[in-house]
Design a protein around this motif. Structure first.
Motif, short mmCIF file in Angstrom:
data_model
loop_
_atom_site.label_atom_id
_atom_site.label_comp_id
_atom_site.label_asym_id
_atom_site.label_seq_id
_atom_site.Cartn_x
_atom_site.Cartn_y
_atom_site.Cartn_z
N UNK A 84 0.84 -1.19 0.00
CA UNK A 84 0.00 0.00 0.00
C UNK A 84 0.87 1.24 0.00
N UNK A 85 0.28 2.36 0.38
CA UNK A 85 1.06 3.59 0.49
C UNK A 85 0.89 4.14 1.89
N UNK A 86 1.97 4.71 2.39
CA UNK A 86 1.92 5.29 3.73
C UNK A 86 0.94 6.45 3.75
N UNK A 123 2.40 -7.25 6.97
CA UNK A 123 3.10 -6.37 7.89
C UNK A 123 2.41 -5.02 7.82
N UNK A 124 1.96 -4.53 8.96
CA UNK A 124 1.37 -3.21 9.07
C UNK A 124 2.40 -2.34 9.79
N UNK A 125 2.88 -1.31 9.12
CA UNK A 125 3.86 -0.41 9.72
C UNK A 125 3.11 0.79 10.26
N UNK A 126 3.18 0.99 11.58
CA UNK A 126 2.47 2.07 12.26
C UNK A 126 3.50 2.99 12.91
N UNK A 179 6.99 -1.94 12.80
CA UNK A 179 6.42 -3.05 12.03
C UNK A 179 5.64 -3.98 12.95
N UNK A 180 4.39 -4.25 12.57
CA UNK A 180 3.54 -5.19 13.29
C UNK A 180 3.28 -6.35 12.33
N UNK A 181 3.83 -7.52 12.66
CA UNK A 181 3.65 -8.71 11.82
C UNK A 181 2.29 -9.33 12.14
N UNK A 182 1.53 -9.64 11.08
CA UNK A 182 0.19 -10.19 11.27
C UNK A 182 0.08 -11.57 10.65
N UNK A 183 -0.58 -12.45 11.38
CA UNK A 183 -0.95 -13.77 10.89
C UNK A 183 -2.46 -13.89 10.92
N UNK A 184 -3.01 -14.96 10.38
CA UNK A 184 -4.46 -15.13 10.33
C UNK A 184 -5.10 -14.96 11.71
N UNK A 185 -6.12 -14.12 11.76
CA UNK A 185 -6.85 -13.87 13.00
C UNK A 185 -6.35 -12.67 13.78
N UNK A 194 -5.66 -2.04 15.89
CA UNK A 194 -6.35 -0.75 15.79
C UNK A 194 -5.30 0.34 15.66
N UNK A 195 -5.51 1.31 14.76
CA UNK A 195 -4.56 2.38 14.52
C UNK A 195 -5.25 3.72 14.74
#
Length: 106
Positions: free
Chosen positions: A43-45, A65-68, A72-78, A82-83
């Protein structure tokens, strides 16, 4: 009528694999997006500081990976994150066939 319904893949994608459901569901405040992505999708920041629009990211399948604010917040299923509206966020997927739901509102 007290509800609206749609199927996300009946909605014209705004970008490859991104289905914005706000208009199709007649939402006044809530935004809902479904993302289908393969490894390498990025995506784009951005932030939502001007509207204080917080978002929740829920990964249904795959890896992301959601970079907030640079973290970096690594995500797996489930996994769900919240940002805050004024935090920068950037999303990237690292597995083929990933699927995520993003919901946000002021």
């Amino acid at each position: 009528m007290g509800y609206d319904a749609t199927t996300y893949d009946d909605v014209e994608p705004r970008a490859p694999g991104m289905y914005f459901l706000r208009d199709a569901l007649g939402c006044e405040n809530l935004g809902v997006t479904v993302v289908e992505a393969d490894d390498g999708w990025e995506g784009m920041e951005h932030d939502h500081a001007d509207t204080d629009h917080e978002e929740v990211y829920v990964l249904l399948h795959g890896e992301a990976t959601l970079t907030v604010d640079g973290d970096d917040v690594e995500l797996g299923p489930g996994d769900a994150v919240r940002v805050d509206g004024d935090a920068t966020r950037d999303l990237a997927f690292s597995a083929d066939g990933s699927k995520m739901v993003i919901a946000g509102a002021p």
